[in-house]
Design an enzyme around this catalytic site. Sequence first.
Site, PDB file in Angstrom:
ATOM      1  N   LYS A 235      -5.785   6.349   2.200  1.00  0.00           N
ATOM      2  CA  LYS A 235      -6.249   6.999   3.138  1.00  0.00           C
ATOM      3  C   LYS A 235      -7.202   8.232   3.211  1.00  0.00           C
ATOM      4  O   LYS A 235      -6.511   9.109   2.626  1.00  0.00           O
ATOM      5  CB  LYS A 235      -4.776   7.341   4.478  1.00  0.00           C
ATOM      6  CG  LYS A 235      -5.609   7.034   5.092  1.00  0.00           C
ATOM      7  CD  LYS A 235      -4.506   7.009   6.739  1.00  0.00           C
ATOM      8  CE  LYS A 235      -4.714   7.457   8.578  1.00  0.00           C
ATOM      9  NZ  LYS A 235      -3.451   7.034   8.959  1.00  0.00           N
TER      10      LYS A 235
ATOM     11  N   SER B 239      -4.182   4.025  12.873  1.00  0.00           N
ATOM     12  CA  SER B 239      -5.281   4.377  12.493  1.00  0.00           C
ATOM     13  C   SER B 239      -5.484   4.254  11.017  1.00  0.00           C
ATOM     14  O   SER B 239      -6.204   4.479  10.176  1.00  0.00           O
ATOM     15  CB  SER B 239      -4.890   6.168  11.878  1.00  0.00           C
ATOM     16  OG  SER B 239      -4.485   6.673  11.556  1.00  0.00           O
TER      17      SER B 239
ATOM     18  N   SER C  62       0.398   4.912  12.906  1.00  0.00           N
ATOM     19  CA  SER C  62      -0.653   3.986  11.957  1.00  0.00           C
ATOM     20  C   SER C  62      -0.355   3.577  10.981  1.00  0.00           C
ATOM     21  O   SER C  62      -1.375   3.070  10.029  1.00  0.00           O
ATOM     22  CB  SER C  62      -1.091   5.728  11.837  1.00  0.00           C
ATOM     23  OG  SER C  62      -2.049   5.895  13.429  1.00  0.00           O
TER      24      SER C  62
END
Lengths: 95, 482
Positions: B74, B149, B173
């Site tokens: 990420k 997210s 997330s």
Amino acid sequence: MAIDSTTVRHIARLARLAIAEGDVAPVGAELGRLLELADRLGAADVAGIEPLAHPHDQALAWRADAVIETDRADELLALAGESRGGFYLVPKVIE
Amino acid sequence: MSISIAQQARALRARETSAVELARRALDAARAHAPLNAFITHADASALAAAERADAALARGAAAPLCGLPFVHKDIFCTNGIRTTCGSRMLESFVPPYDATVVERLAAANAVTIGKANMDEFAMGSSNENSHFGPVRNPWDTTRVPGGSSGGSAAAVAAGIVPFATGTDTGGSIRQPAAFCGITGLKPTYGRVSRWGMIAFASSLDCGGVLARSAEDCAQVLAAIAGHDPRDATSMQRPADDYVATLSTSLQGIRIGVAREYFGAGVEDGVGAAVREALAALEKRGAVLVDISLPHAELAIPAYYVIAPAEASSNLARYDGVRFGHRCTDPASLEDLYSRSRAEGFGAEVKRRILIGTYALSAGYYDAYYLRAQRVRRLIANDFTEAFRQVDLIAGPTAPTVAFKLGEKANDPLAMYAADVNTVAVNLAGLPAISIPAGFSEGMPVGLQLIAPAFAEARLLAAAHQFQQHTDWHLHVPGGAA
């Protein structure tokens, strides 16, 4: 309830976020809606309840009193928008 | 293409493939899936160099379990020499001079990063529509969101580009995008994985973790990244468990609490039905279902949406246009430099949260909002403590709905926040939780969330693994057979 324009400008100033004049009223309305969500916290009986700032109780660990950071000033200054002679440059603060 | 860690690791050890070949295939797949917009940065050169090192380690017979496996980080984890944007214009050109601890540990395990995954800006979002680099699309239906997210991480794994990805979970997330994309997502206990070098959103909630095909794969990755880090004062000193060795623990007699609040009015019928069927499957394998209540569950969203923005407003104060990140042109004064750099660098949702967080922390409102939210946070944590006196795990739907359409909630922050209804309480209490594929509704994957007491990741992963030994939901892939 919408947040009034004076408060929106005050909060934006505290947050150091420039806000266009035309955005003040819509931002106030939106923040008002978010506060209505936060106001639901009023339903809880929190008398005598201690605030919880952090999920676990743990004493901070001691580490060896040894230097672990090396001098990387040049690498870090290279990330800045403007720097000169080993310093960060900002607009003049004192006339 | 083989998509599990176990399959790829076996193929590497049998010399049926090489780390370089796997890296090339993953890099090609990432480009073939460009319309998903799952990547912010491709890292071809460093990936191929790392793959060559992995092949050398494999040839020496000194290979760690993740050696030679391609994956994505990420774009919230700092990667030395590779741009790290956090999905923001603010950090569009930020190239960190150091690696996050999670990055270091996976590099030490000889896993091969092929790039940086798209994400909601500063991890603020539940749909991945808040990225400065554009929305990510769900591989199951590209008109739908992948969740957020960690949306790019979830999409990259679901599309079969890589067998695993790192993610972070501040309010759901990792778990919610895992549910939306039909994969497995593990949020460890707060403090189990170092936050050092992981760009901060809400420091008392942020937690690094993993998205993969299965609980077994998550266990392999957690084993590589978990453990104390002296550079993160909130990282737990307690040693990590052997998450892989305990996967075979039976479900027999495991008490699973079914929290009635997690099946509330907002839960779609198809989601509720799939999760109840999954619970029945767990019961069939020997688990004991127990009805429980988490009485303050409905206060989790309001408490979270005060505490997280308050912490964000403080953490994001560091973006001042001076030291790193976006700097406006021709500032008239120091204050103009701060306020215009920030106004230009941050997107709408980030500004919204900074403002509401600043408000909640400001004089006159601190007690009514921030302190009150922290008291409610303790009530929520106490609910879990009480529940875990009766049960070993708690179950419910990860998200109340399946993946929604792009744009459907983009202009309604409160509707978007409601997507986190079943996930945020876990962060407030600092507990570990996992989302595992548990069926389909409207042709879209449904996630089952299991929650465990602090540091019981081994129990959580074993229960999820046992479920996956007897079901095949985690083997379904977008567009057809596994």
